[in-house]
Write an enzyme that holds these catalytic residues in place. Sequence first.
Site, PDB file in Angstrom:
ATOM      1  N   ASP A 200      18.592  -1.346 -33.164  1.00 19.37           N
ATOM      2  CA  ASP A 200      19.515  -0.560 -32.336  1.00 19.37           C
ATOM      3  C   ASP A 200      20.188   0.474 -33.227  1.00 19.37           C
ATOM      4  OD1 ASP A 200      21.458   0.185 -30.218  1.00 19.37           O
ATOM      5  OD2 ASP A 200      20.613  -1.579 -29.251  1.00 19.37           O
ATOM      6  N   HIS A 274      19.004   4.681 -28.871  1.00 17.15           N
ATOM      7  CA  HIS A 274      19.439   3.488 -29.612  1.00 17.15           C
ATOM      8  C   HIS A 274      18.748   3.379 -30.970  1.00 17.15           C
ATOM      9  CE1 HIS A 274      22.016   1.436 -26.669  1.00 17.15           C
ATOM     10  NE2 HIS A 274      21.213   1.937 -25.746  1.00 17.15           N
ATOM     11  N   GLU A 349      18.959   4.151 -21.954  1.00 14.07           N
ATOM     12  CA  GLU A 349      20.142   4.944 -22.331  1.00 14.07           C
ATOM     13  C   GLU A 349      19.858   5.981 -23.417  1.00 14.07           C
ATOM     14  OE1 GLU A 349      23.682   1.779 -21.453  1.00 14.07           O
ATOM     15  OE2 GLU A 349      22.601   1.485 -23.321  1.00 14.07           O
TER      16      GLU A 349
HETATM   17  C1  ACM Z   1      20.815  -2.081 -21.469  1.00 15.55           C
HETATM   18  O1  ACM Z   1      21.693  -2.879 -21.128  1.00 15.55           O
HETATM   19  N1  ACM Z   1      21.159  -0.927 -22.021  1.00 15.55           N
HETATM   20  C2  ACM Z   1      19.414  -2.380 -21.296  1.00 15.55           C
END
Ligand code: ACM
Length: 631
Positions: A200, A274, A349
Amino acid sequence: MKNCLCALLIAAASFAHAQQMVSIIPQPVSVQINDGSFRLEPSTSIGVFGNNSDADKVARYLSDKLRTPTGFLFEVKKNDRSSKIRMIILKNKDSVIGKEGYLLSVFRDSVSIQANEPAGLFYGTQTFLQLLPAEIESKATVGEVIWEAPCVSVKDYPRFAWRGLMLDVSRHFFTKEQVKQFIDEMIPYKYNVLHWHLTDDQEWRIEIKSLPRLTSVGAWRAERVGDWGNFTKPSPDEPKDYGGFYTQEDIKEIVQYAKDRFVSVLPEIDIPGHSLAMVASYPEVSCTPGQYQVNSGEKFMDWYANGFTALIDNTLCPANEIVYQYLDKVFTEVAQLFPFEYIHMGGDECAKNFWEKSDAITQLMKKEKLKDMHEVQSYFVKRVEKIIESKKKKLIGWDEILEGGLAPNAAVMSWRGIKGGIEAASMGHKVVMSPNQNVYIDLYQGDPICEPKTYGMVRLNKAYQFEPVPDGVKPELILGGQANLWTERVTNMRHAQYMTWPRSFAISESLWSPKEKKNWDDFVGRVEKQFRRFDAAQVKYATTLYDAIFNPRKDGKGTLEIELTTEVNGIDIYYSFDESNPDRYYPKYTAPLMVPKDAVTLKVVTYRDGQQIGKQINMPIDELKRRAKIK
Ligand code: ACM
């Protein structure tokens, strides 16, 4: 006649006792409770029948599990009819119970667990363990316990093949031993997929030998404690000494540990968003190369209603060929380490604001005729799918991978509700349901005023309402579902347990038990029995289900009116407005409350059968007004 009545009463009492002792999560398909009980003795041995080394492993697992708390040996014997606990792989396969189902019979003098496959024996073993007294979970030998299991006949098999729990080890590092502990805690509830969120913005946790900076740089950050998201930005020369990673040997060990417990490990490499840990390690993968640091929990994204903006470019650049070369290296090594058929590529995201400003992206869009940023992302996902498939694996990603067009064979993990799952299934794609409003176990489970800070709310009953198959969707496309534990604010294992349980009991029941067998009141009773097992096992859990729930509203005159409720029945709420701490001799809540003039706090506490059962919650009246939108 009198004797007869007496015998009848004793029989009825022992049956009621047996019923109480039968308290299994997830609820089996069918349980018949019979008279009497089976008792473990120092001489009890475990017999395995047939020639199957995995069945032998299950017998040894049971032997190990029983030995410490009882102090008995539980010798494992092959094909020995004198063994009181027998594990049998069925020669004539049972067409109903499938690969993971089992038939468990507990008689007065013996126990038999039969299954088509070793996985079924394992789940039968888990059910048998839940029939034994809670102390069977103790970490030390306990005397004075009668190790009895009630006589039952159980036929059981899962509703879904994919019963997952996700552990984010990126935001906070969990050691190899802690990951094994997490696996040990999930298996009694028949979870069989550990989704391992390995990378991440914060850190990269998996050793990739061909890209060593991913762990020499990407696995470390500055240490911070406090309010995640609002930490101070580390200076470039500040030591980056919080973190860690799993060597490839560690990973093989964990994968094997999981396999021995019939758990598949799904690795997640979260791209193209991420990805700050990767960008910090190899800035050339960004559309905006420069100097980057792994995020240490300081603000680097602006989240707002309909999207978000990255303040620091945490994305891989879809227009950059070196990205695909590096990802090929990553997925080559990942595919070799993880036998599971799927690799998770994240996909969630991904901020597009740096892509929007990139000349390379503009050129890519022209060349590939991509009309917007969603299509740029889709182009990236499709290329990643080709890489993953070249390693003989299947791609799964969060539901954002639908945007701009889904890759041809991708499976979708639906997290922003069930919408993405429905859309993917309508196109014939496989789906794992993981909707945030039911299964995000990093969210609040009790009132934010007294729970560790997080966001959103998933109370236990909301988790219990999780239904993986939406109306109108072909059930065969729903592989199953999973609960997700994100760990931005979960800094240690005790808190990971607190967030995971009891909500993951509820989710396990949605994934294993027949839909028509689910029953909230009955489930709550069984949760309480599991709590005693967790006490014995020294596992932390939340008791928020016993706390009062505040429902403040504005009445017709604009005045605050406070309704108090509880998640479970049979709980009394006592309250005070005078700043003193209420107990059960204080006013009992019976109807919505109006706030006395000048009162500043409403204090509440819950009792059951005269015993305090929930937390005292001290709620500022101003907070209730804020929630009721009263100025
Ligand atoms: C997530 O909760 N961003 C997959």
